[in-house]
Every structure is written in structure tokens, then in C-alpha cells.
Motif scaffolding. Structure first.
Motif, PDB file in Angstrom:
ATOM      1  N   UNK A 197       7.442 -17.006  12.651  1.00 25.74           N
ATOM      2  CA  UNK A 197       7.205 -18.187  11.825  1.00 25.74           C
ATOM      3  C   UNK A 197       8.202 -19.265  12.250  1.00 25.74           C
ATOM      4  N   UNK A 198       7.969 -19.845  13.413  1.00 27.40           N
ATOM      5  CA  UNK A 198       8.903 -20.865  13.894  1.00 27.40           C
ATOM      6  C   UNK A 198       8.915 -22.072  12.965  1.00 27.40           C
ATOM      7  N   UNK A 199      10.096 -22.609  12.726  1.00 26.53           N
ATOM      8  CA  UNK A 199      10.252 -23.812  11.907  1.00 26.53           C
ATOM      9  C   UNK A 199       9.811 -23.610  10.460  1.00 26.53           C
ATOM     10  N   UNK A 200       9.541 -22.376  10.072  1.00 28.22           N
ATOM     11  CA  UNK A 200       9.216 -22.118   8.677  1.00 28.22           C
ATOM     12  C   UNK A 200       7.903 -22.682   8.202  1.00 28.22           C
ATOM     13  N   UNK A 201       6.994 -22.985   9.147  1.00 26.70           N
ATOM     14  CA  UNK A 201       5.696 -23.518   8.703  1.00 26.70           C
ATOM     15  C   UNK A 201       4.603 -22.484   8.971  1.00 26.70           C
ATOM     16  N   UNK A 213       2.366  -5.839   5.321  1.00 30.00           N
ATOM     17  CA  UNK A 213       2.861  -5.642   6.692  1.00 30.00           C
ATOM     18  C   UNK A 213       4.260  -6.227   6.866  1.00 30.00           C
ATOM     19  N   UNK A 214       4.407  -7.521   6.520  1.00 38.09           N
ATOM     20  CA  UNK A 214       5.680  -8.180   6.723  1.00 38.09           C
ATOM     21  C   UNK A 214       5.724  -9.482   5.934  1.00 38.09           C
ATOM     22  N   UNK A 215       6.948 -10.037   5.754  1.00 41.52           N
ATOM     23  CA  UNK A 215       7.016 -11.325   5.094  1.00 41.52           C
ATOM     24  C   UNK A 215       8.181 -12.158   5.616  1.00 41.52           C
ATOM     25  N   UNK A 216       8.027 -13.463   5.452  1.00 42.31           N
ATOM     26  CA  UNK A 216       9.013 -14.447   5.884  1.00 42.31           C
ATOM     27  C   UNK A 216       9.468 -15.275   4.689  1.00 42.31           C
ATOM     28  N   UNK A 217      10.747 -15.547   4.676  1.00 43.27           N
ATOM     29  CA  UNK A 217      11.282 -16.562   3.769  1.00 43.27           C
ATOM     30  C   UNK A 217      11.712 -17.697   4.701  1.00 43.27           C
ATOM     31  N   UNK A 218      11.030 -18.816   4.595  1.00 40.72           N
ATOM     32  CA  UNK A 218      11.191 -19.889   5.591  1.00 40.72           C
ATOM     33  C   UNK A 218      10.938 -19.299   6.980  1.00 40.72           C
ATOM     34  N   UNK A 219      11.871 -19.440   7.928  1.00 42.12           N
ATOM     35  CA  UNK A 219      11.610 -18.918   9.271  1.00 42.12           C
ATOM     36  C   UNK A 219      12.130 -17.498   9.470  1.00 42.12           C
ATOM     37  N   UNK A 220      12.813 -16.958   8.503  1.00 40.41           N
ATOM     38  CA  UNK A 220      13.416 -15.635   8.646  1.00 40.41           C
ATOM     39  C   UNK A 220      12.450 -14.526   8.236  1.00 40.41           C
ATOM     40  N   UNK A 221      12.269 -13.552   9.140  1.00 41.82           N
ATOM     41  CA  UNK A 221      11.452 -12.388   8.822  1.00 41.82           C
ATOM     42  C   UNK A 221      12.348 -11.380   8.110  1.00 41.82           C
ATOM     43  N   UNK A 236       0.664 -16.976   0.950  1.00 44.77           N
ATOM     44  CA  UNK A 236       1.902 -17.744   0.825  1.00 44.77           C
ATOM     45  C   UNK A 236       2.244 -17.934  -0.647  1.00 44.77           C
ATOM     46  N   UNK A 237       3.512 -18.198  -0.890  1.00 39.02           N
ATOM     47  CA  UNK A 237       3.963 -18.415  -2.259  1.00 39.02           C
ATOM     48  C   UNK A 237       5.217 -19.272  -2.234  1.00 39.02           C
ATOM     49  N   UNK A 238       5.553 -19.781  -3.425  1.00 39.67           N
ATOM     50  CA  UNK A 238       6.803 -20.520  -3.560  1.00 39.67           C
ATOM     51  C   UNK A 238       7.733 -19.668  -4.388  1.00 39.67           C
ATOM     52  N   UNK A 239       8.880 -19.363  -3.839  1.00 37.87           N
ATOM     53  CA  UNK A 239       9.821 -18.467  -4.486  1.00 37.87           C
ATOM     54  C   UNK A 239      10.438 -19.124  -5.712  1.00 37.87           C
ATOM     55  N   UNK A 240      10.107 -18.548  -6.874  1.00 33.61           N
ATOM     56  CA  UNK A 240      10.665 -19.069  -8.122  1.00 33.61           C
ATOM     57  C   UNK A 240      11.529 -18.006  -8.781  1.00 33.61           C
ATOM     58  N   UNK A 241      12.417 -17.420  -8.008  1.00 35.10           N
ATOM     59  CA  UNK A 241      13.291 -16.350  -8.489  1.00 35.10           C
ATOM     60  C   UNK A 241      12.447 -15.208  -9.042  1.00 35.10           C
ATOM     61  N   UNK A 242      11.536 -14.750  -8.218  1.00 38.69           N
ATOM     62  CA  UNK A 242      10.713 -13.616  -8.589  1.00 38.69           C
ATOM     63  C   UNK A 242       9.463 -14.010  -9.350  1.00 38.69           C
ATOM     64  N   UNK A 243       8.515 -13.123  -9.380  1.00 36.50           N
ATOM     65  CA  UNK A 243       7.263 -13.263 -10.137  1.00 36.50           C
ATOM     66  C   UNK A 243       6.463 -14.496  -9.736  1.00 36.50           C
ATOM     67  N   UNK A 244       6.472 -14.800  -8.453  1.00 42.23           N
ATOM     68  CA  UNK A 244       5.626 -15.898  -8.006  1.00 42.23           C
ATOM     69  C   UNK A 244       4.268 -15.341  -7.607  1.00 42.23           C
ATOM     70  N   UNK A 245       3.264 -16.197  -7.631  1.00 38.46           N
ATOM     71  CA  UNK A 245       1.899 -15.783  -7.300  1.00 38.46           C
ATOM     72  C   UNK A 245       1.636 -16.042  -5.823  1.00 38.46           C
ATOM     73  N   UNK A 246       1.076 -15.062  -5.152  1.00 36.89           N
ATOM     74  CA  UNK A 246       0.703 -15.202  -3.755  1.00 36.89           C
ATOM     75  C   UNK A 246      -0.744 -15.662  -3.653  1.00 36.89           C
ATOM     76  N   UNK A 294       7.502 -21.559   0.670  1.00 35.90           N
ATOM     77  CA  UNK A 294       8.538 -21.099   1.579  1.00 35.90           C
ATOM     78  C   UNK A 294       8.369 -19.621   1.963  1.00 35.90           C
ATOM     79  N   UNK A 295       7.491 -18.908   1.264  1.00 31.83           N
ATOM     80  CA  UNK A 295       7.287 -17.501   1.605  1.00 31.83           C
ATOM     81  C   UNK A 295       5.898 -17.302   2.212  1.00 31.83           C
ATOM     82  N   UNK A 296       5.850 -16.460   3.218  1.00 31.08           N
ATOM     83  CA  UNK A 296       4.581 -16.170   3.887  1.00 31.08           C
ATOM     84  C   UNK A 296       4.508 -14.668   4.124  1.00 31.08           C
ATOM     85  N   UNK A 297       3.359 -14.094   3.797  1.00 34.89           N
ATOM     86  CA  UNK A 297       3.159 -12.645   3.865  1.00 34.89           C
ATOM     87  C   UNK A 297       1.970 -12.335   4.766  1.00 34.89           C
ATOM     88  N   UNK A 298       2.048 -11.203   5.452  1.00 38.68           N
ATOM     89  CA  UNK A 298       0.899 -10.654   6.171  1.00 38.68           C
ATOM     90  C   UNK A 298       0.531  -9.303   5.541  1.00 38.68           C
TER      91      UNK A 298
END
Lengths: 113, 115
Positions: free
Chosen positions: B69-73, B46-54, B94-104, B30-34
Motif C-alpha cells: 500500500x504505497x503512500x497509504x492510498x 488475509x492482511x491489513x494496512x494502517x496507512x502504508x504500514x502492513x 476499508x475503514x476509518x480507525x476510530x479507536x476500535x469498533x469501526x465499520x469496514x 486509513x485502514x485497508x483490509x484484504x
């Protein structure tokens, strides 16, 4: 402002010996640390990580040590193999919700067969 | 291969042109980083998205840069009116948010050269 520092930009080591990479950080709010390996023209590949509640994490030939009081971590690779020749990046994140990574400049490791 | 993919892998453009890069994250992340990496440096956020929200942009991201990040994909990073200083490797993670300390997990990057 470089919050993650990797000195000794390059390291040469004989195959079979231990490679030790060091990393220092300045931000006391960092609570998660990662090491990535990068080959030329590729993206970083995740190697191993450690949470601030631990002082050691091991995964096969890779061990990461964390000394919070000294704000220092190290990566040990033993035994080193020629395929380990790459640039290694230390990275850190804090727990403010975004988990953006702060990277060091990297260490070039050359393993000599 | 279900890792992070980026397209194109290389882009050469003339100063002043617009370029757009695409990143496809690991599915269910659900997380995407540039990030941007220049020679001799580590990647810089540079920036990051949680789902479709920057949710955050670095001060490195000037007004000429825009990410979606339209539609969160998948995500796109566009640079308008490119400058020679934009030449760099652009990395997506990209990573999956597990309440912090997730691996990118990173993609192979897009190398941009502005002539």
C-alpha cells in the motif's frame, strides 16, 4: 476453528413476514458485531452493527439483538421484502487494535413474493 | 461513486502465472483490509494496512502472496506462481480507525480462477 457460527444455512420467508437470522460466537473477546448482506458476484454490503455495551440496535426494518452471556446475536428483518433475498453474514471483531473481522458461513434468505 | 473499488473484477489465469489485483479504498480511510472468500464460506482475513504500514498477516497468506500500500492510498495484492487452490473471491475493505469498533466497507471483489 470457526469462531462465528451461523446454523440453518437457508431460510425461506413470505413477503411481509419476519426473517430471523441467528449467529453464535465462541470468542469472549469479541466486542463489536456486524451484519452484512451479499448478492451473487458482489462484495458484502454493511447492514447494521452493535457494540457489546448494547443489547439492541435498530435501523429501519433491521434490528440486531445481542445476548452476551449466551454469546448469541440475531438479526430481525421486518417486514421482509423480495429485495432482501441474499446471503447474510454475521461478523465480529475484538478490540486488540487490528479489528479484523471473523465471519460466519452465511445464511441464504429467500423472500417469496 | 466514492465506495471501495477493485480491479479487475474477474481474472482467469493458468497455474504458475503471476497475478496482481488492485484496491482503491474510500478516500480518507486509513485502514485497508484484504480477505479471501471461497465457495460456501465467509470471508477470511488475509492482511491489513494502517496507512502504508502492513501491520498483520494471516497464516493463510503464504510466501507466494505479497501486498503493498504505497503512500497509504491504493493497495495491490500479488499472487506468484498461482495454484488451483488460489481460486477464490478476493475482497478488499476499508475503514476509518476510530479507536476500535469501526465499520469496514467492502469492494465488489476480484474473482480469480486458476486453471
Amino acid at each position: 476453528d470457526q469462531q462465528v457460527k451461523q446454523n440453518s444455512p437457508s431460510l425461506s420467508v413470505q413477503e411481509g413476514r419476519i426473517s430471523i437470522l441467528n449467529c453464535d460466537y465462541t470468542n469472549s473477546m469479541f466486542d463489536y458485531f456486524l451484519w452484512y448482506k451479499k448478492y451473487p458476484a458482489e462484495g458484502p454490503t454493511f447492514l447494521i452493527s452493535i457494540s457489546s455495551i448494547k443489547d439492541k440496535n435498530e435501523d429501519g426494518r433491521f434490528t440486531v439483538f445481542l445476548n452476551k452471556s449466551a454469546k448469541h446475536l440475531s438479526l430481525h428483518i421486518v417486514p421482509s421484502q423480495p429485495g432482501d433475498s441474499a446471503v447474510y453474514f454475521c461478523a465480529a471483531s475484538d478490540d486488540y487494535g487490528n479489528n479484523r473481522l471473523a465471519f460466519g458461513k452465511g445464511n441464504q434468505v429467500v423472500v417469496i413474493p | 461513486d466514492t465506495g471501495v473499488s477493485q480491479d479487475p473484477r474477474h481474472k482467469i489465469t493458468k497455474r504458475g502465472q503471476n497475478v496482481t489485483f488492485r484496491c482503491d479504498p474510500i478516500s480518507e480511510h486509513n485502514r485497508l483490509y484484504w480477505y479471501r472468500q471461497t465457495l460456501g464460506q465467509g470471508p477470511e482475513f488475509l492482511t491489513y494496512f494502517q496507512n502504508e504500514a502492513q501491520l498483520e498477516k494471516s497464516r493463510l497468506l503464504s510466501d507466494r502472496f505479497s501486498a503493498e500500500r504505497p503512500k497509504g492510498s491504493f493497495s495491490t495484492l500479488e499472487i506468484q506462481r498461482t495454484e488451483q487452490g488460489d481460486s477464490a473471491m478476493y475482497l478488499c475493505a476499508s475503514s476509518y480507525d476510530l479507536v476500535g469498533q469501526e465499520t469496514q466497507y467492502f469492494g465488489p471483489g476480484t474473482r480469480l480462477l486458476v486453471l
